[in-house]
Design a protein around this motif. Structure first.
Motif, short mmCIF file in Angstrom:
data_model
loop_
_atom_site.label_atom_id
_atom_site.label_comp_id
_atom_site.label_asym_id
_atom_site.label_seq_id
_atom_site.Cartn_x
_atom_site.Cartn_y
_atom_site.Cartn_z
N ALA A 70 -14.61 57.56 70.00
CA ALA A 70 -13.53 58.53 70.27
C ALA A 70 -12.20 57.78 70.31
N GLY A 71 -11.74 57.37 69.15
CA GLY A 71 -10.50 56.60 69.04
C GLY A 71 -10.73 55.13 69.38
N GLY A 72 -9.68 54.35 69.11
CA GLY A 72 -9.72 52.94 69.48
C GLY A 72 -9.83 52.79 70.99
N THR A 73 -9.30 53.75 71.71
CA THR A 73 -9.29 53.69 73.18
C THR A 73 -10.72 53.59 73.73
N GLU A 74 -11.59 54.47 73.24
CA GLU A 74 -12.97 54.41 73.72
C GLU A 74 -13.64 53.10 73.27
N GLY A 96 1.26 43.94 76.43
CA GLY A 96 0.15 44.41 75.59
C GLY A 96 -0.06 45.90 75.75
N PHE A 97 -0.83 46.44 74.85
CA PHE A 97 -1.17 47.87 74.86
C PHE A 97 -1.74 48.23 76.24
N VAL A 98 -1.27 49.35 76.78
CA VAL A 98 -1.53 49.69 78.18
C VAL A 98 -3.01 49.87 78.55
N LEU A 142 -7.19 40.44 71.02
CA LEU A 142 -6.03 40.19 70.16
C LEU A 142 -5.61 41.52 69.54
N ASN A 143 -4.35 41.65 69.24
CA ASN A 143 -3.84 42.90 68.66
C ASN A 143 -2.71 42.61 67.68
N TYR A 144 -2.96 42.90 66.43
CA TYR A 144 -1.93 42.77 65.40
C TYR A 144 -2.22 43.73 64.26
N ASN A 146 1.24 44.49 66.23
CA ASN A 146 1.20 44.59 67.68
C ASN A 146 1.93 45.81 68.25
N ASN A 147 1.32 46.38 69.25
CA ASN A 147 1.98 47.33 70.12
C ASN A 147 2.16 46.60 71.45
N PRO A 148 3.32 46.42 72.01
CA PRO A 148 4.57 47.15 71.75
C PRO A 148 5.58 46.44 70.86
N SER A 174 -10.79 42.47 68.45
CA SER A 174 -9.61 42.41 67.61
C SER A 174 -9.14 43.84 67.32
N ASP A 175 -8.05 44.20 67.94
CA ASP A 175 -7.54 45.56 67.85
C ASP A 175 -6.60 45.63 66.64
N GLU A 176 -7.07 46.28 65.58
CA GLU A 176 -6.33 46.27 64.32
C GLU A 176 -5.96 47.69 63.88
N VAL A 177 -5.68 48.54 64.87
CA VAL A 177 -5.45 49.96 64.54
C VAL A 177 -4.19 50.20 63.70
N TYR A 178 -3.29 49.22 63.65
CA TYR A 178 -2.08 49.38 62.81
C TYR A 178 -2.21 48.62 61.49
N GLU A 179 -3.43 48.31 61.09
CA GLU A 179 -3.63 47.45 59.90
C GLU A 179 -2.88 47.92 58.65
N ASN A 205 -10.83 49.69 65.20
CA ASN A 205 -9.89 50.35 64.31
C ASN A 205 -9.90 51.85 64.61
N SER A 206 -9.06 52.59 63.92
CA SER A 206 -8.89 53.99 64.27
C SER A 206 -8.29 54.77 63.12
N PHE A 207 -8.54 56.08 63.09
CA PHE A 207 -7.87 56.95 62.11
C PHE A 207 -6.54 57.46 62.67
N SER A 208 -6.30 57.22 63.96
CA SER A 208 -5.14 57.83 64.64
C SER A 208 -3.82 57.54 63.96
N LYS A 209 -3.58 56.26 63.69
CA LYS A 209 -2.25 55.88 63.20
C LYS A 209 -2.20 55.99 61.67
N THR A 210 -3.24 55.50 60.99
CA THR A 210 -3.23 55.47 59.52
C THR A 210 -3.12 56.87 58.92
N LEU A 216 -7.23 63.97 67.01
CA LEU A 216 -8.59 64.27 66.54
C LEU A 216 -9.61 63.26 67.06
N ARG A 217 -9.14 62.13 67.56
CA ARG A 217 -9.96 61.17 68.29
C ARG A 217 -11.11 60.57 67.47
N VAL A 218 -10.77 59.91 66.41
CA VAL A 218 -11.81 59.17 65.68
C VAL A 218 -11.37 57.72 65.51
C1 LIG Z 1 -2.70 48.73 69.98
C2 LIG Z 1 -3.41 50.02 70.10
N1 LIG Z 1 -4.75 50.02 70.10
C3 LIG Z 1 -5.44 51.15 70.22
C4 LIG Z 1 -4.80 52.37 70.35
C5 LIG Z 1 -5.67 53.55 70.52
O1 LIG Z 1 -5.44 54.62 69.72
P1 LIG Z 1 -6.55 55.73 69.52
O2 LIG Z 1 -7.37 55.78 70.77
O3 LIG Z 1 -5.77 56.99 69.31
O4 LIG Z 1 -7.34 55.31 68.34
C6 LIG Z 1 -3.40 52.43 70.38
C7 LIG Z 1 -2.68 53.69 70.58
O5 LIG Z 1 -1.51 53.75 70.89
C8 LIG Z 1 -2.68 51.21 70.24
O6 LIG Z 1 -1.35 51.17 70.24
#
Ligand SMILES: Cc1ncc(COP(=O)(O)O)c(C=O)c1O
Length: 362
Positions: A70-74, A96-98, A142-144, A146-148, A174-179, A205-210, A216-218
Protein backbone atom coordinates in the motif's frame (compact mmCIF):
# COMPACT_ATOMS: atom_id res chain seq x y z
CA UNK A 1 -6.29 30.63 5.39
CA UNK A 2 -8.36 30.47 2.19
CA UNK A 3 -6.10 32.58 -0.03
CA UNK A 4 -2.91 30.72 0.71
CA UNK A 5 -0.91 29.16 -2.09
CA UNK A 6 -0.01 25.69 -0.94
CA UNK A 7 3.54 24.66 -1.81
CA UNK A 8 3.77 22.21 1.06
CA UNK A 9 2.33 19.08 -0.53
CA UNK A 10 4.38 16.09 -1.61
CA UNK A 11 2.31 14.95 -4.56
CA UNK A 12 2.13 15.70 -8.28
CA UNK A 13 -0.62 18.15 -9.28
CA UNK A 14 -1.43 15.92 -12.27
CA UNK A 15 -4.11 13.24 -12.70
CA UNK A 16 -3.04 9.68 -13.52
CA UNK A 17 -3.05 8.79 -17.23
CA UNK A 18 -6.63 8.32 -18.39
CA UNK A 19 -5.94 4.90 -19.96
CA UNK A 20 -4.79 3.69 -16.55
CA UNK A 21 -7.85 5.00 -14.73
CA UNK A 22 -10.05 3.44 -17.41
CA UNK A 23 -8.54 0.04 -16.59
CA UNK A 24 -9.67 0.54 -12.98
CA UNK A 25 -13.24 1.37 -14.05
CA UNK A 26 -13.24 -1.61 -16.39
CA UNK A 27 -12.04 -3.94 -13.63
CA UNK A 28 -14.84 -2.67 -11.37
CA UNK A 29 -17.45 -3.21 -14.07
CA UNK A 30 -16.15 -6.72 -14.63
CA UNK A 31 -16.64 -7.46 -10.93
CA UNK A 32 -12.94 -7.74 -10.13
CA UNK A 33 -13.61 -6.69 -6.57
CA UNK A 34 -12.20 -9.60 -4.61
CA UNK A 35 -8.92 -10.06 -2.75
CA UNK A 36 -5.86 -10.43 -4.90
CA UNK A 37 -2.98 -12.66 -3.87
CA UNK A 38 -1.41 -11.24 -0.73
CA UNK A 39 1.75 -10.29 -2.57
CA UNK A 40 -0.21 -8.61 -5.38
CA UNK A 41 -1.89 -9.38 -8.70
CA UNK A 42 0.16 -11.93 -10.59
CA UNK A 43 0.06 -9.85 -13.82
CA UNK A 44 1.25 -6.79 -11.95
CA UNK A 45 4.17 -8.67 -10.37
CA UNK A 46 5.10 -10.01 -13.79
CA UNK A 47 5.03 -6.50 -15.25
CA UNK A 48 7.16 -5.25 -12.35
CA UNK A 49 9.64 -8.03 -12.91
CA UNK A 50 9.91 -6.99 -16.57
CA UNK A 51 10.35 -3.36 -15.50
CA UNK A 52 13.28 -4.22 -13.21
CA UNK A 53 14.98 -6.01 -16.08
CA UNK A 54 14.24 -3.35 -18.67
CA UNK A 55 15.28 -0.41 -16.46
CA UNK A 56 18.24 -1.91 -14.62
CA UNK A 57 19.01 -5.37 -15.98
CA UNK A 58 17.89 -6.82 -12.62
CA UNK A 59 16.10 -10.15 -12.40
CA UNK A 60 13.45 -10.60 -9.71
CA UNK A 61 11.19 -13.64 -9.56
CA UNK A 62 7.59 -12.36 -9.69
CA UNK A 63 6.41 -15.08 -7.30
CA UNK A 64 8.92 -14.75 -4.49
CA UNK A 65 10.93 -11.54 -4.94
CA UNK A 66 8.31 -8.85 -5.53
CA UNK A 67 5.73 -7.60 -3.04
CA UNK A 68 2.99 -5.12 -3.96
CA UNK A 69 2.35 -2.82 -0.99
CA UNK A 70 0.00 0.00 0.00
CA UNK A 71 2.43 2.64 -1.27
CA UNK A 72 6.05 3.09 -0.39
CA UNK A 73 4.88 4.07 3.09
CA UNK A 74 3.66 0.58 3.94
CA UNK A 75 6.74 -0.93 2.30
CA UNK A 76 9.07 1.06 4.58
CA UNK A 77 7.19 0.17 7.76
CA UNK A 78 6.88 -3.50 6.75
CA UNK A 79 10.62 -3.66 6.01
CA UNK A 80 11.54 -2.16 9.37
CA UNK A 81 9.04 -4.30 11.31
CA UNK A 82 10.40 -7.34 9.54
CA UNK A 83 14.08 -6.63 9.97
CA UNK A 84 14.57 -4.80 13.27
CA UNK A 85 14.63 -6.53 16.61
CA UNK A 86 13.99 -4.32 19.65
CA UNK A 87 17.10 -2.23 20.28
CA UNK A 88 18.55 -2.70 16.79
CA UNK A 89 19.87 0.48 15.27
CA UNK A 90 18.66 1.85 11.93
CA UNK A 91 20.65 4.55 10.21
CA UNK A 92 18.30 7.10 8.64
CA UNK A 93 18.97 10.34 6.75
CA UNK A 94 18.62 13.65 8.60
CA UNK A 95 16.93 15.59 7.09
CA UNK A 96 14.81 12.75 5.74
CA UNK A 97 11.35 11.71 4.67
CA UNK A 98 9.07 11.97 7.71
CA UNK A 99 8.04 8.29 7.73
CA UNK A 100 11.48 6.81 8.55
CA UNK A 101 11.90 7.77 12.19
CA UNK A 102 8.37 6.87 13.42
CA UNK A 103 8.57 3.58 11.51
CA UNK A 104 11.86 2.69 13.21
CA UNK A 105 10.28 3.54 16.56
CA UNK A 106 7.19 1.43 15.81
CA UNK A 107 9.55 -1.46 15.16
CA UNK A 108 11.14 -0.75 18.57
CA UNK A 109 14.39 0.08 16.85
CA UNK A 110 16.73 2.95 17.59
CA UNK A 111 16.93 5.69 14.93
CA UNK A 112 20.50 6.85 14.29
CA UNK A 113 20.67 10.06 12.29
CA UNK A 114 23.07 10.32 9.39
CA UNK A 115 23.60 14.00 8.57
CA UNK A 116 22.92 15.15 5.03
CA UNK A 117 25.01 18.28 4.68
CA UNK A 118 24.37 20.92 2.04
CA UNK A 119 28.14 21.19 1.61
CA UNK A 120 28.19 17.51 0.60
CA UNK A 121 25.29 17.81 -1.87
CA UNK A 122 22.90 16.49 0.79
CA UNK A 123 24.38 13.00 0.53
CA UNK A 124 25.82 11.11 3.55
CA UNK A 125 29.58 11.53 4.05
CA UNK A 126 31.14 8.04 4.10
CA UNK A 127 33.15 9.01 7.19
CA UNK A 128 29.99 9.94 9.12
CA UNK A 129 28.29 6.69 8.13
CA UNK A 130 31.27 4.57 9.19
CA UNK A 131 31.55 6.37 12.53
CA UNK A 132 27.85 5.81 13.28
CA UNK A 133 27.91 2.04 12.68
CA UNK A 134 27.99 -0.05 15.87
CA UNK A 135 27.48 -3.70 16.79
CA UNK A 136 23.72 -2.99 16.97
CA UNK A 137 23.46 -1.47 13.48
CA UNK A 138 21.14 -3.60 11.39
CA UNK A 139 19.68 -1.45 8.65
CA UNK A 140 20.52 1.69 6.69
CA UNK A 141 17.86 3.66 4.85
CA UNK A 142 18.95 5.53 1.73
CA UNK A 143 16.74 7.76 -0.39
CA UNK A 144 17.53 9.22 -3.79
CA UNK A 145 16.35 11.29 -5.57
CA UNK A 146 15.80 12.78 -2.18
CA UNK A 147 12.88 14.15 -0.27
CA UNK A 148 13.15 16.89 1.06
CA UNK A 149 16.27 18.14 -0.72
CA UNK A 150 15.80 16.99 -4.34
CA UNK A 151 19.43 15.81 -4.29
CA UNK A 152 20.81 13.09 -6.56
CA UNK A 153 24.11 11.39 -5.74
CA UNK A 154 26.64 10.47 -8.41
CA UNK A 155 27.39 6.85 -9.32
CA UNK A 156 30.63 7.01 -7.31
CA UNK A 157 28.93 8.45 -4.24
CA UNK A 158 26.39 5.62 -4.22
CA UNK A 159 29.11 3.03 -4.84
CA UNK A 160 31.09 4.22 -1.81
CA UNK A 161 28.12 3.79 0.53
CA UNK A 162 27.25 0.45 -1.05
CA UNK A 163 30.76 -0.75 -0.29
CA UNK A 164 30.38 0.26 3.37
CA UNK A 165 27.06 -1.62 3.57
CA UNK A 166 28.76 -4.75 2.25
CA UNK A 167 31.80 -4.45 4.52
CA UNK A 168 29.67 -3.82 7.61
CA UNK A 169 26.99 -6.35 6.65
CA UNK A 170 24.05 -3.94 6.72
CA UNK A 171 20.65 -4.54 5.16
CA UNK A 172 19.71 -1.57 3.01
CA UNK A 173 16.28 -0.14 2.46
CA UNK A 174 16.68 1.89 -0.69
CA UNK A 175 13.79 4.28 -1.16
CA UNK A 176 13.71 5.09 -4.87
CA UNK A 177 10.15 6.36 -5.29
CA UNK A 178 11.36 9.40 -7.29
CA UNK A 179 13.46 7.30 -9.69
CA UNK A 180 11.73 8.68 -12.80
CA UNK A 181 11.68 12.31 -11.70
CA UNK A 182 15.23 13.32 -12.62
CA UNK A 183 16.60 16.24 -14.65
CA UNK A 184 19.49 17.51 -16.73
CA UNK A 185 20.04 14.10 -18.30
CA UNK A 186 20.90 12.56 -14.90
CA UNK A 187 20.54 8.85 -14.68
CA UNK A 188 19.02 6.97 -11.77
CA UNK A 189 21.11 4.01 -10.62
CA UNK A 190 19.16 1.40 -8.68
CA UNK A 191 21.10 0.43 -5.56
CA UNK A 192 20.61 -3.28 -6.20
CA UNK A 193 22.79 -3.01 -9.33
CA UNK A 194 25.94 -2.20 -7.32
CA UNK A 195 28.37 -5.03 -6.48
CA UNK A 196 27.19 -7.14 -3.56
CA UNK A 197 23.97 -5.16 -3.16
CA UNK A 198 21.23 -7.23 -4.73
CA UNK A 199 21.37 -9.78 -1.92
CA UNK A 200 21.19 -7.18 0.87
CA UNK A 201 18.87 -4.53 -0.58
CA UNK A 202 15.14 -4.03 -0.36
CA UNK A 203 14.31 -1.60 -3.14
CA UNK A 204 11.20 0.41 -2.24
CA UNK A 205 9.27 1.99 -5.06
CA UNK A 206 5.81 3.34 -5.75
CA UNK A 207 3.31 4.37 -8.42
CA UNK A 208 2.43 7.47 -6.39
CA UNK A 209 4.89 9.94 -7.84
CA UNK A 210 5.67 8.46 -11.28
CA UNK A 211 2.03 8.18 -12.30
CA UNK A 212 0.51 10.82 -10.01
CA UNK A 213 -1.39 8.08 -8.18
CA UNK A 214 -0.82 9.10 -4.55
CA UNK A 215 -4.38 8.38 -3.41
CA UNK A 216 -4.57 4.98 -5.07
CA UNK A 217 -1.91 3.53 -2.74
CA UNK A 218 0.18 1.17 -4.79
CA UNK A 219 3.84 0.64 -4.06
CA UNK A 220 6.18 -2.32 -4.31
CA UNK A 221 9.38 -3.84 -3.03
CA UNK A 222 12.05 -5.82 -4.86
CA UNK A 223 14.28 -8.04 -2.81
CA UNK A 224 15.86 -11.49 -2.67
CA UNK A 225 13.52 -14.13 -1.31
CA UNK A 226 15.23 -14.42 2.10
CA UNK A 227 14.97 -10.67 2.66
CA UNK A 228 11.49 -10.25 1.26
CA UNK A 229 9.55 -13.13 2.79
CA UNK A 230 9.26 -11.67 6.32
CA UNK A 231 7.90 -8.42 4.82
CA UNK A 232 5.30 -10.48 3.06
CA UNK A 233 4.10 -11.84 6.42
CA UNK A 234 3.94 -8.39 8.02
CA UNK A 235 2.07 -7.14 4.96
CA UNK A 236 -0.37 -10.05 5.12
CA UNK A 237 -1.44 -9.14 8.65
CA UNK A 238 -1.45 -5.38 8.07
CA UNK A 239 -3.46 -5.09 4.86
CA UNK A 240 -4.12 -8.62 3.44
CA UNK A 241 -3.67 -7.21 -0.06
CA UNK A 242 -3.59 -3.89 -1.84
CA UNK A 243 -6.82 -2.44 -3.26
CA UNK A 244 -7.48 -4.55 -6.33
CA UNK A 245 -8.88 -1.77 -8.54
CA UNK A 246 -5.82 0.34 -7.83
CA UNK A 247 -3.63 -2.60 -8.78
CA UNK A 248 -5.40 -2.74 -12.14
CA UNK A 249 -4.76 0.97 -12.63
CA UNK A 250 -1.10 0.44 -11.75
CA UNK A 251 -0.79 -2.45 -14.20
CA UNK A 252 -2.26 -0.40 -17.04
CA UNK A 253 -0.02 2.56 -16.16
CA UNK A 254 3.04 0.34 -16.39
CA UNK A 255 1.99 -1.39 -19.61
CA UNK A 256 0.80 1.77 -21.40
CA UNK A 257 2.69 4.59 -23.08
CA UNK A 258 5.21 6.31 -20.80
CA UNK A 259 4.69 9.69 -22.53
CA UNK A 260 2.70 10.79 -19.49
CA UNK A 261 5.77 10.50 -17.28
CA UNK A 262 8.01 12.24 -19.80
CA UNK A 263 5.61 15.17 -20.17
CA UNK A 264 5.07 15.53 -16.42
CA UNK A 265 8.80 15.53 -15.74
CA UNK A 266 9.43 18.07 -18.47
CA UNK A 267 6.83 20.40 -16.91
CA UNK A 268 8.43 19.88 -13.47
CA UNK A 269 11.75 20.77 -15.02
CA UNK A 270 10.42 24.08 -16.39
CA UNK A 271 9.04 24.95 -12.96
CA UNK A 272 12.20 23.84 -11.16
CA UNK A 273 14.38 26.24 -13.16
CA UNK A 274 11.97 29.09 -12.65
CA UNK A 275 11.56 28.54 -8.91
CA UNK A 276 15.29 28.25 -8.21
CA UNK A 277 16.07 31.33 -10.27
CA UNK A 278 13.42 33.40 -8.50
CA UNK A 279 14.38 32.15 -5.03
CA UNK A 280 17.97 33.17 -5.62
CA UNK A 281 16.79 36.64 -6.61
CA UNK A 282 15.30 37.12 -3.14
CA UNK A 283 17.78 38.70 -0.75
CA UNK A 284 18.70 36.28 2.03
CA UNK A 285 17.60 33.05 0.29
CA UNK A 286 20.10 30.67 -1.29
CA UNK A 287 18.93 27.70 -3.30
CA UNK A 288 20.88 25.03 -5.14
CA UNK A 289 19.41 23.53 -8.31
CA UNK A 290 18.19 20.04 -7.34
CA UNK A 291 18.54 17.21 -9.83
CA UNK A 292 15.54 15.14 -8.81
CA UNK A 293 12.06 14.88 -7.22
CA UNK A 294 9.86 18.03 -7.21
CA UNK A 295 11.19 19.89 -4.20
CA UNK A 296 13.59 22.73 -3.56
CA UNK A 297 15.23 23.18 -0.18
CA UNK A 298 16.44 26.80 0.05
CA UNK A 299 18.78 27.91 2.81
CA UNK A 300 17.19 30.52 5.11
CA UNK A 301 20.12 30.91 7.51
CA UNK A 302 20.60 34.62 6.71
CA UNK A 303 17.26 35.41 8.31
CA UNK A 304 18.43 34.05 11.67
CA UNK A 305 15.04 32.51 12.39
CA UNK A 306 14.10 28.91 13.26
CA UNK A 307 12.57 27.23 10.23
CA UNK A 308 9.15 26.74 11.84
CA UNK A 309 8.88 30.46 12.62
CA UNK A 310 10.07 31.28 9.12
CA UNK A 311 7.43 29.02 7.55
CA UNK A 312 4.80 30.55 9.81
CA UNK A 313 5.92 34.03 8.75
CA UNK A 314 5.54 33.04 5.08
CA UNK A 315 2.10 31.59 5.73
CA UNK A 316 0.86 34.68 7.59
CA UNK A 317 2.63 37.47 5.72
CA UNK A 318 2.89 36.05 2.20
CA UNK A 319 0.02 33.55 2.19
CA UNK A 320 2.40 30.84 0.99
CA UNK A 321 2.53 27.46 2.68
CA UNK A 322 5.91 25.74 2.88
CA UNK A 323 7.30 23.05 5.19
CA UNK A 324 9.85 24.03 7.84
CA UNK A 325 13.07 22.09 7.33
CA UNK A 326 12.94 20.96 10.95
CA UNK A 327 9.92 18.79 10.09
CA UNK A 328 12.43 16.48 8.39
CA UNK A 329 14.80 16.35 11.35
CA UNK A 330 17.24 18.67 13.09
CA UNK A 331 19.46 18.64 9.98
CA UNK A 332 16.78 20.54 8.07
CA UNK A 333 16.69 23.46 10.48
CA UNK A 334 18.34 26.02 8.20
CA UNK A 335 15.96 25.33 5.33
CA UNK A 336 12.37 25.26 4.19
CA UNK A 337 10.93 22.85 1.64
CA UNK A 338 8.88 24.08 -1.27
CA UNK A 339 7.15 21.73 -3.64
CA UNK A 340 6.83 22.88 -7.24
CA UNK A 341 4.03 20.43 -7.87
CA UNK A 342 1.79 23.46 -8.38
CA UNK A 343 0.91 25.32 -11.58
CA UNK A 344 3.45 27.70 -13.10
CA UNK A 345 1.02 30.58 -12.53
CA UNK A 346 0.65 29.73 -8.84
CA UNK A 347 4.41 29.48 -8.50
CA UNK A 348 4.86 32.91 -10.10
CA UNK A 349 2.35 34.42 -7.72
CA UNK A 350 3.83 32.62 -4.68
CA UNK A 351 7.32 33.89 -5.41
CA UNK A 352 6.08 37.46 -5.91
CA UNK A 353 4.37 37.25 -2.55
CA UNK A 354 7.40 35.75 -0.83
CA UNK A 355 9.72 38.40 -2.22
CA UNK A 356 7.44 41.18 -1.01
CA UNK A 357 6.97 39.71 2.46
CA UNK A 358 10.63 38.87 2.99
CA UNK A 359 11.66 42.43 2.17
CA UNK A 360 10.25 43.34 5.57
CA UNK A 361 12.87 41.14 7.22
CA UNK A 362 15.97 42.44 5.47
C1 LIG B 1 10.97 9.65 -0.08
C2 LIG B 1 9.60 9.10 -0.07
N1 LIG B 1 9.44 7.78 0.09
C3 LIG B 1 8.23 7.23 0.11
C4 LIG B 1 7.09 8.00 -0.01
C5 LIG B 1 5.80 7.28 0.08
O1 LIG B 1 4.88 7.51 -0.89
P1 LIG B 1 3.68 6.50 -1.11
O2 LIG B 1 3.37 5.86 0.19
O3 LIG B 1 2.56 7.37 -1.60
O4 LIG B 1 4.16 5.53 -2.12
C6 LIG B 1 7.19 9.39 -0.15
C7 LIG B 1 6.01 10.25 -0.22
O5 LIG B 1 6.05 11.45 -0.06
C8 LIG B 1 8.50 9.96 -0.19
O6 LIG B 1 8.69 11.27 -0.33
Amino acid sequence: MPNCINLSVGEPDFSPPSYALEAGFEAAREGKTHYSATNGLAELRRALSEKAYKDYGLTYDPDSEILVTAGGTEAILAALLAWLNPGDEALIPNPGFVVYEPSVLLAEGVPVHVPLLETNGFWPCPRDVTSLITKRSRVIVLNYPNNPTGAMPSYEEIATLAKIAVERDLTVISDEVYEKIVYDGSRHYCLATFPGMRERTLVVNSFSKTYAMTGLRVGYVYGPKELLSPLWLVHQYMVACVDILSQHVALAALRGSQDFVRDMVSEFDRRRRFVVERLNEITGLHCTLPKGAFYVFPNIEDFGMPSDRFAEFLAREAGVLTVPGSAFGSGGEKHIRLSYAASYKKLQEALERMEKALRKLT
